[in-house]
Design a protein around this motif. Structure first.
Motif, PDB file in Angstrom:
ATOM      1  N   LEU A  31      38.056  42.862  37.438  1.00 53.52           N
ATOM      2  CA  LEU A  31      38.818  43.315  38.603  1.00 53.52           C
ATOM      3  C   LEU A  31      39.562  42.163  39.261  1.00 53.52           C
ATOM      4  CD1 LEU A  31      36.218  45.768  40.188  1.00 53.52           C
ATOM      5  CD2 LEU A  31      38.376  46.387  39.086  1.00 53.52           C
ATOM      6  N   LEU A  32      38.887  41.030  39.433  1.00 51.36           N
ATOM      7  CA  LEU A  32      39.523  39.869  40.044  1.00 51.36           C
ATOM      8  C   LEU A  32      40.658  39.353  39.166  1.00 51.36           C
ATOM      9  CD1 LEU A  32      39.612  37.915  42.396  1.00 51.36           C
ATOM     10  CD2 LEU A  32      37.877  36.549  41.254  1.00 51.36           C
ATOM     11  N   ASP A  33      40.448  39.330  37.860  1.00 52.18           N
ATOM     12  CA  ASP A  33      41.495  38.885  36.936  1.00 52.18           C
ATOM     13  C   ASP A  33      42.711  39.807  37.002  1.00 52.18           C
ATOM     14  OD1 ASP A  33      42.553  37.188  34.808  1.00 52.18           O
ATOM     15  OD2 ASP A  33      42.254  38.943  33.517  1.00 52.18           O
ATOM     16  N   ALA A  34      42.471  41.118  37.072  1.00 54.94           N
ATOM     17  CA  ALA A  34      43.582  42.071  37.145  1.00 54.94           C
ATOM     18  C   ALA A  34      44.417  41.828  38.401  1.00 54.94           C
ATOM     19  CB  ALA A  34      43.053  43.500  37.130  1.00 54.94           C
ATOM     20  N   GLU A  35      43.767  41.538  39.519  1.00 56.15           N
ATOM     21  CA  GLU A  35      44.500  41.248  40.751  1.00 56.15           C
ATOM     22  C   GLU A  35      45.173  39.882  40.662  1.00 56.15           C
ATOM     23  OE1 GLU A  35      45.069  43.448  43.101  1.00 56.15           O
ATOM     24  OE2 GLU A  35      43.773  44.906  42.122  1.00 56.15           O
ATOM     25  N   ALA A  36      44.521  38.912  40.045  1.00 58.94           N
ATOM     26  CA  ALA A  36      45.087  37.571  39.921  1.00 58.94           C
ATOM     27  C   ALA A  36      46.354  37.600  39.074  1.00 58.94           C
ATOM     28  CB  ALA A  36      44.053  36.623  39.311  1.00 58.94           C
TER      29      ALA A  36
END
Length: 145
Positions: A31-36
């Motif tokens: 999830l964090l990677d997708a937002e990053a």
């Protein structure tokens, strides 16, 4: 303690976690990677991770608000069910009283009214049970999402 390698914003990190938490940590990293990835083109690495974290926090806040609203609706439905149960108990008591009187008076019309009141109370309870179950399913679905 298990260690998991995750990629966030094009960088690889080794992260330790409690045993059994690996799938949860991997999902959080995804999830964090997708937002990053959404903000990575125009910002520094630190700013990218900050913005990605803020976007995730905003999404989480919206989900928490939705969950709280669903919990409130469920509490309201449960209260209506308790009220309906109390009314049903009163109707049942009145029906029993009328039925007892009807057996002594033998008025078929009064006995029929008594049966209709009982059937109405049972139908009301069935509707409330369905509504509570539907709200509970929506709340569970919202919490799982």
């Amino acid at each position: 303690m298990p260690e998991l390698t995750v990629e966030i914003g094009g960088r690889v990190f080794d992260v330790a976690c409690e045993p059994g938490q690996e799938p949860s940590l991997a999902r959080a990293a995804q999830l964090l990677d997708a937002e990053a990835v959404k903000v990575s083109d125009s910002t520094t690495e630190r700013r990218m991770l900050l913005l990605a974290g803020l976007l995730l926090a905003d999404s989480m806040t919206a989900l928490e608000d939705r969950y709280l609203a669903l919990e409130d609706r469920l509490r309201q439905a449960e209260e209506r069910a308790r009220i309906a149960e109390a009314k049903s108990a009163m109707l049942a008591a009145n029906a029993l009283k009328l039925e007892t009187q009807a057996t002594h008076i033998i008025d078929p019309r009064a006995l029929e009214e008594l049966h209709e009141e009982k059937d109405a109370a049972v139908a009301l309870l069935a509707e409330l049970v369905e509504e509570i179950e539907a709200l509970a399913e929506r709340a569970e679905a919202g919490a799982a999402a």
